[in-house]
Design an enzyme around this catalytic site. Structure first.
Site, mmCIF file in Angstrom:
data_model
loop_
_atom_site.group_PDB
_atom_site.id
_atom_site.type_symbol
_atom_site.label_atom_id
_atom_site.label_comp_id
_atom_site.label_asym_id
_atom_site.label_seq_id
_atom_site.Cartn_x
_atom_site.Cartn_y
_atom_site.Cartn_z
ATOM 1 N N LYS A 13 -5.435 -1.464 5.371
ATOM 2 C CA LYS A 13 -5.640 -0.073 5.685
ATOM 3 C C LYS A 13 -6.922 0.052 6.629
ATOM 4 O O LYS A 13 -8.114 -0.558 6.264
ATOM 5 C CB LYS A 13 -5.752 0.679 4.632
ATOM 6 C CG LYS A 13 -6.034 2.312 5.032
ATOM 7 C CD LYS A 13 -4.513 2.925 5.188
ATOM 8 C CE LYS A 13 -4.522 4.516 5.269
ATOM 9 N NZ LYS A 13 -3.440 4.902 5.356
ATOM 10 N N GLY A 31 -3.687 12.727 1.113
ATOM 11 C CA GLY A 31 -4.340 11.624 1.210
ATOM 12 C C GLY A 31 -3.539 10.507 2.089
ATOM 13 O O GLY A 31 -2.497 11.038 2.581
ATOM 14 N N CYS A 32 -4.000 9.265 1.667
ATOM 15 C CA CYS A 32 -3.460 8.136 2.362
ATOM 16 C C CYS A 32 -1.921 8.171 1.953
ATOM 17 O O CYS A 32 -1.639 8.221 0.644
ATOM 18 C CB CYS A 32 -3.884 6.736 1.743
ATOM 19 S SG CYS A 32 -3.371 5.380 2.278
ATOM 20 N N PHE A 33 -0.916 7.988 2.836
ATOM 21 C CA PHE A 33 0.460 8.324 2.357
ATOM 22 C C PHE A 33 1.122 6.955 1.664
ATOM 23 O O PHE A 33 2.128 7.140 1.050
ATOM 24 C CB PHE A 33 1.140 8.379 3.681
ATOM 25 C CG PHE A 33 1.118 7.514 5.120
ATOM 26 C CD1 PHE A 33 0.567 6.166 5.063
ATOM 27 C CD2 PHE A 33 1.378 8.246 6.311
ATOM 28 C CE1 PHE A 33 0.500 5.561 6.157
ATOM 29 C CE2 PHE A 33 1.303 7.331 7.381
ATOM 30 C CZ PHE A 33 0.853 5.909 7.421
ATOM 31 N N TRP A 34 0.313 5.821 1.643
ATOM 32 C CA TRP A 34 0.883 4.705 0.762
ATOM 33 C C TRP A 34 1.001 5.337 -0.592
ATOM 34 O O TRP A 34 1.912 4.934 -1.277
ATOM 35 C CB TRP A 34 -0.018 3.548 1.019
ATOM 36 C CG TRP A 34 -0.474 2.886 2.297
ATOM 37 C CD1 TRP A 34 0.340 2.954 3.261
ATOM 38 C CD2 TRP A 34 -1.283 1.899 2.615
ATOM 39 N NE1 TRP A 34 0.012 2.337 4.280
ATOM 40 C CE2 TRP A 34 -1.165 1.559 3.961
ATOM 41 C CE3 TRP A 34 -2.632 1.451 2.018
ATOM 42 C CZ2 TRP A 34 -2.042 0.632 4.709
ATOM 43 C CZ3 TRP A 34 -3.314 0.607 2.560
ATOM 44 C CH2 TRP A 34 -2.972 0.304 3.869
#
Length: 237
Positions: free
Chosen positions: A5, A62-65
């Protein structure tokens, strides 16, 4: 091998390297790196579960992962796509969105069976274990407007449920600080690049995933055992 990332803020880079330097086995410690789950009441205003066409929800946290990874384990969810919402189609690319200047938030589009899981239950999961809705324009080590907490409603009913639930949680002091989650109309959802889809499933030992996202799934399984599925759905456009 999937790329690491990219970090929108030095804080995120320092946090990741510091955690990795602490020991490569540290990620195996239960709940390491994740926000503690918050046990909250279900929404008082919600749709009753009933048979009907598949529905969609678009959420940012937040981070879509990790957001995608949690919702892929929810019973009744049929598809979860990582993508971008809040900005224009022309700027819906990862490198551009990571600048924090596009208006986009990293988001997920959730397709779900309303006979099995309700829209309000998806919001309850999001607020309880997916992210901290009291953090403004950040989540954990990730900083920037692209990591904001936001609900993109598709119709007036979703808007009503979202606004009522936020008010309910604030009035009950479910969190130590006020909720800063935005509630805005969905103007467009743009799927992210292919390598972002199913990222957690494909890269469970990648340091960022192992430290910050795998614990979210552990929290979900422990907090909502009746809604947890051990067979995650894979993303398909």
């Amino acid at each position: 091998m999937m790329p690491f990332k990219k970090f929108a803020a030095p804080l995120r880079l320092a946090a990741l390297f510091g955690a990795v330097a602490a020991g490569v086995l540290l990620w195996r410690a239960p709940l390491f790196g994740a926000e503690a789950p918050v046990v909250i009441a279900p929404p008082a205003v919600d749709n009753p579960k009933s048979a009907g066409p598949m529905q969609t929800a678009v959420l940012s946290g937040g981070c879509f992962w990790g957001v995608q990874g949690v919702f892929q384990h929810v019973r009744g969810v049929k598809n979860v796509i990582s993508g971008y919402a809040g900005g224009e189609r022309a700027t819906a690319q990862y490198e551009t969105v990571s600048s924090g200047t596009t208006g986009h938030a990293e988001s997920v589009q959730i397709t779900f069976d309303p006979a099995v899981i309700s829209y309000g239950q998806l919001l309850q999961i999001a607020f309880s274990v997916v992210h901290d809705p009291t953090q403004l324009n950040r989540q954990g080590p990730d900083a920037g407007t692209q990591y904001r907490s936001e609900i993109f409603y598709g119709d007036d009913n979703q808007k009503r449920i979202a606004q009522a639930y936020i008010s309910q949680l604030d009035q009950s002091h479910a969190f130590a600080r006020p909720i800063v989650t935005r509630v805005d109309p969905l103007k467009g959802f743009y799927p992210a690049e292919r390598y972002h889809q199913d990222y957690l499933i494909n890269n469970p030992t990648q340091p960022y995933i192992a430290i910050y996202d795998i614990p979210k799934i552990q929290n979900f399984r422990q907090t909502f055992p009746e809604l947890y599925s051990g067979q995650p759905v894979l993303a398909h456009n």
